[in-house]
Design a protein around this motif. Structure first.
Motif, mmCIF file in Angstrom:
data_model
loop_
_atom_site.group_PDB
_atom_site.id
_atom_site.type_symbol
_atom_site.label_atom_id
_atom_site.label_comp_id
_atom_site.label_asym_id
_atom_site.label_seq_id
_atom_site.Cartn_x
_atom_site.Cartn_y
_atom_site.Cartn_z
ATOM 1 N N MET A 1 0.839 -1.191 0.000
ATOM 2 C CA MET A 1 0.000 0.000 0.000
ATOM 3 C C MET A 1 0.876 1.243 0.000
ATOM 4 N N SER A 2 0.654 2.126 -0.962
ATOM 5 C CA SER A 2 1.382 3.391 -1.019
ATOM 6 C C SER A 2 0.578 4.482 -0.327
ATOM 7 N N TRP A 3 1.294 5.441 0.282
ATOM 8 C CA TRP A 3 0.625 6.468 1.081
ATOM 9 C C TRP A 3 1.445 7.746 1.028
ATOM 10 N N PRO A 4 0.811 8.903 0.840
ATOM 11 C CA PRO A 4 1.579 10.159 0.832
ATOM 12 C C PRO A 4 1.929 10.588 2.250
ATOM 13 N N PRO A 5 3.094 11.191 2.448
ATOM 14 C CA PRO A 5 3.439 11.702 3.770
ATOM 15 C C PRO A 5 2.646 12.963 4.095
ATOM 16 N N HIS A 6 2.773 13.425 5.314
ATOM 17 C CA HIS A 6 2.155 14.670 5.762
ATOM 18 C C HIS A 6 2.554 15.808 4.811
ATOM 19 N N PRO A 7 1.647 16.770 4.565
ATOM 20 C CA PRO A 7 1.966 17.867 3.634
ATOM 21 C C PRO A 7 3.270 18.590 3.932
ATOM 22 N N ARG A 8 3.640 18.733 5.197
ATOM 23 C CA ARG A 8 4.891 19.419 5.536
ATOM 24 C C ARG A 8 6.125 18.615 5.122
ATOM 25 N N LEU A 9 5.958 17.325 4.924
ATOM 26 C CA LEU A 9 7.080 16.472 4.556
ATOM 27 C C LEU A 9 7.206 16.285 3.046
ATOM 28 N N ARG A 10 6.122 16.576 2.323
ATOM 29 C CA ARG A 10 6.105 16.276 0.889
ATOM 30 C C ARG A 10 7.119 17.108 0.121
ATOM 31 N N GLY A 11 7.630 16.524 -0.926
ATOM 32 C CA GLY A 11 8.674 17.158 -1.718
ATOM 33 C C GLY A 11 10.048 16.690 -1.300
ATOM 34 N N GLN A 12 10.211 16.317 -0.019
ATOM 35 C CA GLN A 12 11.479 15.795 0.479
ATOM 36 C C GLN A 12 11.316 14.339 0.940
ATOM 37 N N GLY A 125 8.995 -1.342 15.890
ATOM 38 C CA GLY A 125 8.178 -2.126 16.813
ATOM 39 C C GLY A 125 6.844 -1.453 17.109
ATOM 40 N N ALA A 126 6.886 -0.139 17.298
ATOM 41 C CA ALA A 126 5.647 0.582 17.569
ATOM 42 C C ALA A 126 4.709 0.545 16.374
ATOM 43 N N LEU A 127 5.257 0.663 15.176
ATOM 44 C CA LEU A 127 4.432 0.623 13.973
ATOM 45 C C LEU A 127 3.829 -0.756 13.768
ATOM 46 N N ALA A 128 4.610 -1.793 14.009
ATOM 47 C CA ALA A 128 4.108 -3.160 13.819
ATOM 48 C C ALA A 128 2.942 -3.457 14.749
ATOM 49 N N ALA A 129 2.940 -2.842 15.945
ATOM 50 C CA ALA A 129 1.894 -3.120 16.929
ATOM 51 C C ALA A 129 0.576 -2.431 16.611
ATOM 52 N N LEU A 130 0.595 -1.443 15.720
ATOM 53 C CA LEU A 130 -0.642 -0.729 15.383
ATOM 54 C C LEU A 130 -1.530 -1.592 14.493
ATOM 55 N N PRO A 131 -2.855 -1.365 14.531
ATOM 56 C CA PRO A 131 -3.777 -2.315 13.895
ATOM 57 C C PRO A 131 -3.860 -2.269 12.383
ATOM 58 N N ASP A 132 -3.507 -1.130 11.743
ATOM 59 C CA ASP A 132 -3.669 -1.082 10.292
ATOM 60 C C ASP A 132 -2.665 -0.093 9.696
ATOM 61 N N TRP A 133 -2.566 -0.107 8.358
ATOM 62 C CA TRP A 133 -1.595 0.734 7.672
ATOM 63 C C TRP A 133 -1.846 2.223 7.868
ATOM 64 N N PRO A 134 -3.090 2.736 7.744
ATOM 65 C CA PRO A 134 -3.277 4.179 7.945
ATOM 66 C C PRO A 134 -2.779 4.669 9.298
ATOM 67 N N GLU A 135 -3.007 3.883 10.356
ATOM 68 C CA GLU A 135 -2.518 4.306 11.674
ATOM 69 C C GLU A 135 -0.996 4.288 11.720
ATOM 70 N N ARG A 136 -0.391 3.317 11.063
ATOM 71 C CA ARG A 136 1.073 3.254 11.017
ATOM 72 C C ARG A 136 1.645 4.456 10.287
ATOM 73 N N PHE A 137 1.031 4.810 9.157
ATOM 74 C CA PHE A 137 1.526 5.957 8.398
ATOM 75 C C PHE A 137 1.349 7.255 9.194
ATOM 76 N N ALA A 138 0.242 7.379 9.912
ATOM 77 C CA ALA A 138 0.022 8.579 10.725
ATOM 78 C C ALA A 138 1.069 8.688 11.831
ATOM 79 N N ARG A 139 1.397 7.566 12.456
ATOM 80 C CA ARG A 139 2.429 7.576 13.507
ATOM 81 C C ARG A 139 3.793 7.907 12.917
ATOM 82 N N LEU A 140 4.063 7.389 11.727
ATOM 83 C CA LEU A 140 5.318 7.694 11.059
ATOM 84 C C LEU A 140 5.414 9.184 10.745
ATOM 85 N N ASP A 141 4.316 9.797 10.310
ATOM 86 C CA ASP A 141 4.280 11.252 10.119
ATOM 87 C C ASP A 141 4.724 11.972 11.386
#
Length: 283
Positions: A1-12, A125-141
């Motif tokens: 699954m591909s996902w865009p980063p937070h707007p402040r991160l985009r471009g880099q 480890g924290a990302l793996a413990a989250l229930p789904d990809w959208p939550e993982r991407f939000a935490r990564l943001d």
């Protein structure tokens, strides 16, 4: 699954890609030089990485990794099972997010389970413990935004020159880049190494290769024409540089990419606008 980063991160930060593979056979891929830094946060399955052809890099087995700019092809393989998140970013973003000169990452695969400037094992480890990809991407943001706000700031002049060099597809002379911002050639090289990982000539070499790869995989254009359109002296120059950077000839690479329907099914370039990979048969 591909996902865009937070707007402040985009471009880099160029994108997130969550992957979960459960294949019954090993998978091997030829990974090609790109002007991008890649972080992979693995959720448990090991990856084996080694240099291809003349690209001298000792084999390593890792779960989470940081791959800096490479001037040669790399072979990545796994047993058919893989789960984790891949983060693609510019070298400028890596300079800020990891807080270190990017030339410390050049031609290296860094094992992120070892102490480093970014707490990748905790993040994985924290990302793996989250229930789904959208939550993982939000935490990564959240994690990356915190680093963006506290890390060193890249030079706007370096960003400007990097974009000019990319727009020219590696065909701008170093003297023209230096004159644009009033720097000496030595100062320009130093700043490029620090924030982009490579001096301008070597970075331009990768950009020319990527342009040739895009044309090579887009149709049956003659190699002599690809060479001219990509800024090489002639077809022989293209062939020599191509072999040095990818470990195969242009004709061999074309065959690998189009060999069989099964190979096509395995083929996914990791980054839009780049030719990053070619599938290889497992040993």
């Amino acid at each position: 699954m591909s996902w865009p980063p937070h707007p402040r991160l985009r471009g880099q930060v160029l994108g997130y890609r969550g992957c979960r593979l459960g294949m019954e056979v090993p998978r091997r891929r030829l990974e090609l030089p790109v002007d991008v830094v890649t972080m992979f946060l693995g959720f448990g399955e090991p990856l084996r990485v080694q240099g291809a052809g003349t690209h001298a890099m000792p084999p390593s087995t890792v779960i989470s990794l940081l791959a800096g700019p490479h001037e040669g092809a790399v072979i990545g393989e796994h047993a058919g099972r893989m789960c984790g998140i891949e983060v693609s970013m510019t070298s400028l973003a890596a300079f800020t997010l990891f807080g270190l000169p990017v030339d410390q990452l050049t031609n290296r695969i860094v094992d992120l389970t070892e102490p480093h400037g970014f707490p990748a094992p905790v993040a994985a480890g924290a990302l793996a413990a989250l229930p789904d990809w959208p939550e993982r991407f939000a935490r990564l943001d959240e994690l990356l935004l915190a680093r963006l706000d506290t890390g060193p700031t890249w030079s706007p002049q370096v960003e400007h020159l990097w974009r000019r060099l990319r727009l020219s597809r590696g065909r701008l002379a170093v003297s023209a880049l230096a004159a644009d911002v009033g720097w000496s050639g030595r100062h320009l090289e130093s700043r490029f190494r620090q924030q982009l990982g490579l001096p301008p000539k070597r970075l331009a070499r990768i950009l020319r290769l990527q342009n040739a790869l895009r044309m090579l995989t887009a149709g049956n254009r003659p190699l002599a024409q690809i060479a001219v359109d990509s800024g090489y002296y002639d077809q022989a120059h293209l062939g020599t540089d191509f072999k040095a950077l990818t470990s195969c000839t242009p004709a061999q690479f074309r065959r690998i990419r189009a060999e069989t329907p099964a190979m096509q099914a395995l083929l996914t370039d990791r980054l839009a606008g780049h030719v990053t990979s070619a599938p290889l048969l497992a040993h």
